[in-house]
Design a protein around this motif. Structure first.
Motif, PDB file in Angstrom:
ATOM      1  N   SER A 158      96.860 -41.917 -15.034  1.00 41.54           N
ATOM      2  CA  SER A 158      98.046 -41.065 -15.199  1.00 41.54           C
ATOM      3  C   SER A 158      99.168 -41.432 -14.243  1.00 41.54           C
ATOM      4  CB  SER A 158      97.696 -39.591 -14.983  1.00 41.54           C
ATOM      5  OG  SER A 158      96.674 -39.188 -15.837  1.00 41.54           O
ATOM      6  N   ASP A 160     102.764 -43.700 -13.245  1.00 38.53           N
ATOM      7  CA  ASP A 160     103.964 -44.152 -13.930  1.00 38.53           C
ATOM      8  C   ASP A 160     104.819 -44.958 -12.966  1.00 38.53           C
ATOM      9  OD1 ASP A 160     105.988 -41.081 -13.708  1.00 38.53           O
ATOM     10  OD2 ASP A 160     104.964 -42.274 -12.198  1.00 38.53           O
ATOM     11  N   ASP A 184      95.528 -43.557 -19.235  1.00 34.77           N
ATOM     12  CA  ASP A 184      96.421 -42.421 -19.424  1.00 34.77           C
ATOM     13  C   ASP A 184      97.751 -42.635 -18.752  1.00 34.77           C
ATOM     14  OD1 ASP A 184      93.553 -40.390 -18.852  1.00 34.77           O
ATOM     15  OD2 ASP A 184      94.441 -40.965 -20.752  1.00 34.77           O
ATOM     16  N   SER A 185      98.180 -43.853 -18.726  1.00 37.19           N
ATOM     17  CA  SER A 185      99.385 -44.095 -17.947  1.00 37.19           C
ATOM     18  C   SER A 185     100.614 -43.627 -18.679  1.00 37.19           C
ATOM     19  CB  SER A 185      99.506 -45.568 -17.604  1.00 37.19           C
ATOM     20  OG  SER A 185      98.747 -45.814 -16.466  1.00 37.19           O
ATOM     21  N   VAL A 186     101.398 -42.900 -17.983  1.00 35.87           N
ATOM     22  CA  VAL A 186     102.628 -42.374 -18.539  1.00 35.87           C
ATOM     23  C   VAL A 186     103.738 -43.295 -18.103  1.00 35.87           C
ATOM     24  CG1 VAL A 186     104.185 -40.422 -18.553  1.00 35.87           C
ATOM     25  CG2 VAL A 186     101.749 -40.053 -18.360  1.00 35.87           C
ATOM     26  N   THR A 187     104.220 -44.081 -19.003  1.00 35.31           N
ATOM     27  CA  THR A 187     105.188 -45.070 -18.590  1.00 35.31           C
ATOM     28  C   THR A 187     106.024 -45.486 -19.792  1.00 35.31           C
ATOM     29  OG1 THR A 187     105.423 -47.215 -17.523  1.00 35.31           O
ATOM     30  CG2 THR A 187     103.585 -46.940 -19.006  1.00 35.31           C
ATOM     31  N   VAL A 188     107.149 -46.068 -19.502  1.00 27.35           N
ATOM     32  CA  VAL A 188     107.898 -46.632 -20.618  1.00 27.35           C
ATOM     33  C   VAL A 188     107.097 -47.810 -21.143  1.00 27.35           C
ATOM     34  CG1 VAL A 188     110.113 -45.933 -19.723  1.00 27.35           C
ATOM     35  CG2 VAL A 188     109.209 -48.156 -19.110  1.00 27.35           C
TER      36      VAL A 188
ATOM     37  N   SER B  58     109.477 -42.460 -22.251  1.00 27.57           N
ATOM     38  CA  SER B  58     109.647 -42.460 -20.803  1.00 27.57           C
ATOM     39  C   SER B  58     108.990 -41.222 -20.258  1.00 27.57           C
ATOM     40  CB  SER B  58     111.106 -42.510 -20.420  1.00 27.57           C
ATOM     41  OG  SER B  58     111.895 -41.845 -21.379  1.00 27.57           O
ATOM     42  N   ASN B  60     108.253 -40.645 -17.206  1.00 27.43           N
ATOM     43  CA  ASN B  60     108.370 -40.513 -15.750  1.00 27.43           C
ATOM     44  C   ASN B  60     108.677 -39.080 -15.399  1.00 27.43           C
ATOM     45  OD1 ASN B  60     107.931 -43.174 -15.493  1.00 27.43           O
ATOM     46  ND2 ASN B  60     110.063 -43.732 -15.224  1.00 27.43           N
ATOM     47  N   TYR B  97     100.540 -38.700 -23.687  1.00 28.04           N
ATOM     48  CA  TYR B  97      99.980 -39.961 -24.159  1.00 28.04           C
ATOM     49  C   TYR B  97      99.045 -39.722 -25.329  1.00 28.04           C
ATOM     50  CZ  TYR B  97      96.245 -43.467 -24.232  1.00 28.04           C
ATOM     51  OH  TYR B  97      95.292 -44.364 -24.610  1.00 28.04           O
TER      52      TYR B  97
END
Lengths: 590, 260
Positions: A158, A160, A184-188, B58, B60, B97
């Protein structure tokens, strides 16, 4: 505490330790004490050890190699570096959990960079870094890649803030990498070029997980990598990898214990179908299986040969119907953990109950959280069916649209060993759909019956009675999540007064006000953190808390358009580092 | 819902767009937020957007997402019909996600056609807010679609939910595929100025495959309809877009005729 210089005490004549009191333990030479203590892994035990006396504190700090920090703001990098000189592996957690649901502003914080700068100076032999809910910039990744020649394992959960460039730095420079695990990475959208940057002779990888990155990677590079890395045991690819590509990867890595497939939908020739089927059949060591995007009844059978040893089946990316699940589960008698989507419905869960007697963990995710297609997902019937067949159940996460008190009471009678009970009735404040009563009795039963309960999430229509039950019975409770519940301050007070082991409390949209907040004054220092949003807190109450408890950080985030008085989002946590310096303007530290 | 700002936009487009939220995505609709809609239904060229947009989910955190959510909540309060659940930020507590993936899948694998819903809700918390913002409520093809460019072996994905108009999409793609700093992608030498994908002045055009398997020029149909029918995108060499050329020429003629 100032670090004492390391002294060698061979002679038992030195019976007095530096406190001046006689202590039998000081008969041990430091070397022996350190040798013994170096065998202790658990950080909780180590924290206890360090409290015994000054000698033990020192011996412990010199032998600690694994650092765990549950809230990156509870302590500063400098303090950590001073106390622990020999850290090789770090686990750091950042943002409060509600950041997963977009409840925090952008740039809230939890940037790992200042930690990395300190690690680069103090721990040049660092080998492992595991981060959860932290922001990791490309610059940080470059620093990481270039500062630690022995670096082996990077795990980002998780997180970013990074792009392809940051990952490229890691894959290019970390020649000893054994683990790269991104989940679960929240990223562009992170490009896929990093995978092609592993050097030609690089072969040390054992764990590779890029399932949550959604760009294509070069399959050619991936195939070469997998065939070079003979010790690869965990491989989780992303959706861009096709079935026939997967087959080629499996051929190169028959020893995999954990596999995350790519897309499971592809027009295969009969030959290709056979090939993938036999590749799975040869994967005798598989214990964990995930991925399976777009899996359908036509292609699922290729898996069957690999299922007998499976202990964890993660179908949370596979939209399956009940029949498909039932057929698949028939091949998985050893399952301990199962994650599914609610398209399998109650009927599918009946199959779980009948096929998986060893099941310990079940998570059911909604395919359609807003119910716009008016699907019904699962109900109390499915949960009941599982509880009847899976008596060893101890962890459940269950999203549903209807539930009854009676069902929950029966469920916990069937499965009294729950340690984690997270029930989410998706419509806020929904009553028992049969009796129209509150769901107080359901959670009361959970608190009463499940004496080992450590984590609880409540939902549905709940009054203060629920919290009375929790405060009275849930003596092992560590984490409590509450939303749209309670009738007055009393509810929160019951929990704060009653649960001795409470560490994390997260509350949203509840009628708890300043009185409730302040009733926990003494408690918060013994907890990791408190989150309250959209409750009845005011700035005044928060300021009072901050004033009374200087060792707590009280942070308030005001929503746009809210007035001077309301404290919309409040995050309270203990810290020896004082108020943080990197809060964005929208976060007020009181 | 911001439509009243359209005339202002046509003049001040290059200035007002792109900087809101500093890369947090398309500007917010709503009451006096100060950010602007993309032109609704009119195709613009990349030069109108000197500062560009960022794409994708995005995640972030999202000051801008929160702003959008707040704006959405405001708009919802103003009377758009919507289910109780989809009004609430961060509820149900599902990771963004996961929601993207799940819902997108169920749409591609289920036999039922995509339905238009009054609510226009979405799999993504933040995106649901944007959907509620839409004047029209066509749901369209949700989530990420693949984008391939002629000459590049590796494709990308773009989140169509992050866009409300062709311009922002084009700009995002231009940045993604023609960014000057990316010199290693397929070994191509990239031009300094991102070419304009939508107005036919560059070497490449933006095309899409629709539900029926036909390849069409992007920009021909209203945005909402496009969302409903697009399966994937392709940045095609203009020279290869022959079959599409007639439409293409018609379109540029149409464009010239449109009032600006």
């Amino acid at each position: 505490m100032d670090p004492d210089p390391k002294k060698s005490k061979f002679l038992p004549s030195n019976l007095l330790n530096s406190n001046g009191s006689s202590h039998p333990q000081s008969l041990f030479p430091d070397e022996v004490l350190e040798k013994v203590l170096s065998l202790i892994d658990s950080h909780k035990d180590r924290n206890s050890v360090s409290l015994v006396c000054k000698d033990w504190y020192n011996a412990e700090r010199w032998t600690r190699s694994n650092l765990f920090i549950g809230n990156c703001y509870s302590v500063s990098p400098e303090i950590v570096a001073r106390r622990f000189p020999k850290i090789k592996s770090v686990r750091l957690k950042g943002k409060p959990r509600f950041s997963d649901f977009d409840m925090l502003p952008r740039d809230w914080g939890a940037n790992v960079h200042s930690w990395l700068v300190m690690f680069a100076k103090a721990y040049p032999f660092l080998e492992e870094l595991r981060l959860k809910r932290m922001t990791v910039s490309d610059q940080s990744m470059e620093l990481l890649a270039k500062s630690f020649p022995h670096f082996r394992a990077l795990s980002l959960s998780s997180c970013d803030g990074f792009t392809d460039d940051g990952l490229k730095a890691i894959t290019t420079h970390c020649g000893n990498l054994t683990e790269l695990d991104i989940r679960d990475s929240v990223t562009v959208d992170v490009g896929g070029g990093w995978l092609s940057c592993f050097p030609e002779d690089f072969s040390s990888l054992e764990i590779l997980n890029f399932s949550s990155l959604n760009s294509e990677v070069s399959f050619e590079a991936l195939e070469k990598l997998v065939s070079r890395c003979r010790s690869l045991r965990v491989l989780k690819v992303n959706e861009s990898i096709t079935l026939d590509q997967l087959q080629r990867l499996l051929v190169h890595a028959p020893l995999l214990t954990e596999l995350g497939t790519g897309s499971f939908l592809q027009e295969l020739t009969p030959r290709q179908y056979e090939d993938i089927e036999s590749a799975f059949g040869n994967s005798k060591n598989l214990q964990v299986l995930s991925g399976l995007w777009d899996a359908t009844s036509f292609y699922l059978p290729v898996l069957y040969g690999a299922c007998s040893g499976l202990t964890f089946l993660n179908l949370s990316d596979a939209v399956l119907q009940s029949g498909e699940l039932a057929k698949l589960l028939a091949h998985c008698p050893n399952l301990r953990r199962l994650w599914v989507i609610d398209t399998v419905e109650d009927k599918g869960l009946e199959a779980v109950g009948s096929s998986c007697p060893l099941l310990e963990e079940l998570r059911v995710f909604p395919v359609d959280p807003y119910d716009l297609d008016h699907r019904h997902g699962v109900s109390e019937m499915g949960f009941l069916a599982v509880s009847r067949g899976c008596r060893k159940l101890r962890y459940v996460l269950y999203f549903c649209r209807r539930m009854t008190n009676a069902a929950v009471v029966t469920i916990v009678q069937n499965c009294p060993d729950f340690t984690h009970f997270r029930l989410c009735i998706m419509n806020p404040r929904q009553p028992d759909y049969l009796t129209n009563e509150t769901m107080d009795e359901a959670f009361g039963a959970v608190a009463k019956t499940c004496t080992k309960l450590r984590r609880l999430s409540v939902s549905g229509l709940l009054t203060d009675t629920t919290f009375e039950y929790i405060g009275k019975y849930a003596k092992n409770l560590e984490t409590l999540s509450v939303a749209f519940a309670g009738s007055s301050d009393r509810g929160m007070q019951c929990v704060l007064e009653g649960c001795p082991k409470l560490r994390k409390l997260e509350i949203r949209d509840c009628p708890f006000g300043n009185a409730a907040l302040l009733s926990g004054l003494k408690k918060y220092e013994m907890m990791r953190s408190l989150w309250m949003s959209s409750c009845n807190l005011t700035m005044k109450g928060c300021r009072l808390l901050a004033r009374e408890m200087p060792r707590l950080n009280v942070e308030v985030i005001k929503d746009k358009g809210s007035d001077e008085i309301q404290a919309d989002k409040v995050y309270v946590y203990r810290s020896v580092a004082g108020p943080r310096q990197d809060a964005p303007p929208v976060v007020l530290t009181l | 819902m911001g439509m009243s700002k359209e005339t202002e936009l046509e003049l001040g487009l290059g200035l007002s767009l792109g900087n809101s939220g500093g890369g947090g995505g398309v500007g917010v609709v709503g009451k006096g937020k100060g950010s602007a809609w993309g032109e609704y239904g009119r195709i613009l060229t990349a030069k109108d957007f000197p500062n560009g947009f960022s794409s994708g989910r995005s995640g972030n955190g999202g000051g801008t997402k929160r702003e959008r959510a707040a704006a959405a909540a405001d708009c919802v309060d103003e009377g758009s019909a919507s289910a109780a659940v989809s009004q609430v930020v961060g509820w149900p507590p599902i990771r963004a996600y996961r929601m993207n993936t799940l819902f997108n899948q169920s749409k591609t694998t289920s036999n039922a056609d995509q339905q238009d819903k009054g609510v226009g809700g979405d799999e993504n918390n933040e995106n649901s807010k944007k959907k509620i913002n839409h004047g029209n409520d066509e749901r369209g093809h949700l989530g990420f679609v693949k984008v391939n460019m002629d000459g590049l072996p590796i494709g990308r994905k773009v989140d169509l939910n992050a866009h409300k108009s062709y311009e922002t999409l084009a700009k995002t793609l231009e940045e993604m595929f023609f960014k000057p700093s990316l010199t290693t992608r397929g070994g191509k030498e990239q031009p300094i100025q991102p070419p304009k994908l939508l107005d036919g002045s560059s070497e490449f055009v933006l095309t899409y495959e629709d539900k029926e398997g036909d390849w069409m020029l992007v920009g021909d149909v209203p945005w909402g309809m496009f969302l409903n029918t697009v399966k994937r995108l392709r940045i095609m060499r203009t020279s290869e877009a022959n079959g599409l050329a007639p439409k293409f020429q018609e379109k540029s003629e149409k464009q010239k005729g449109k009032p600006i």
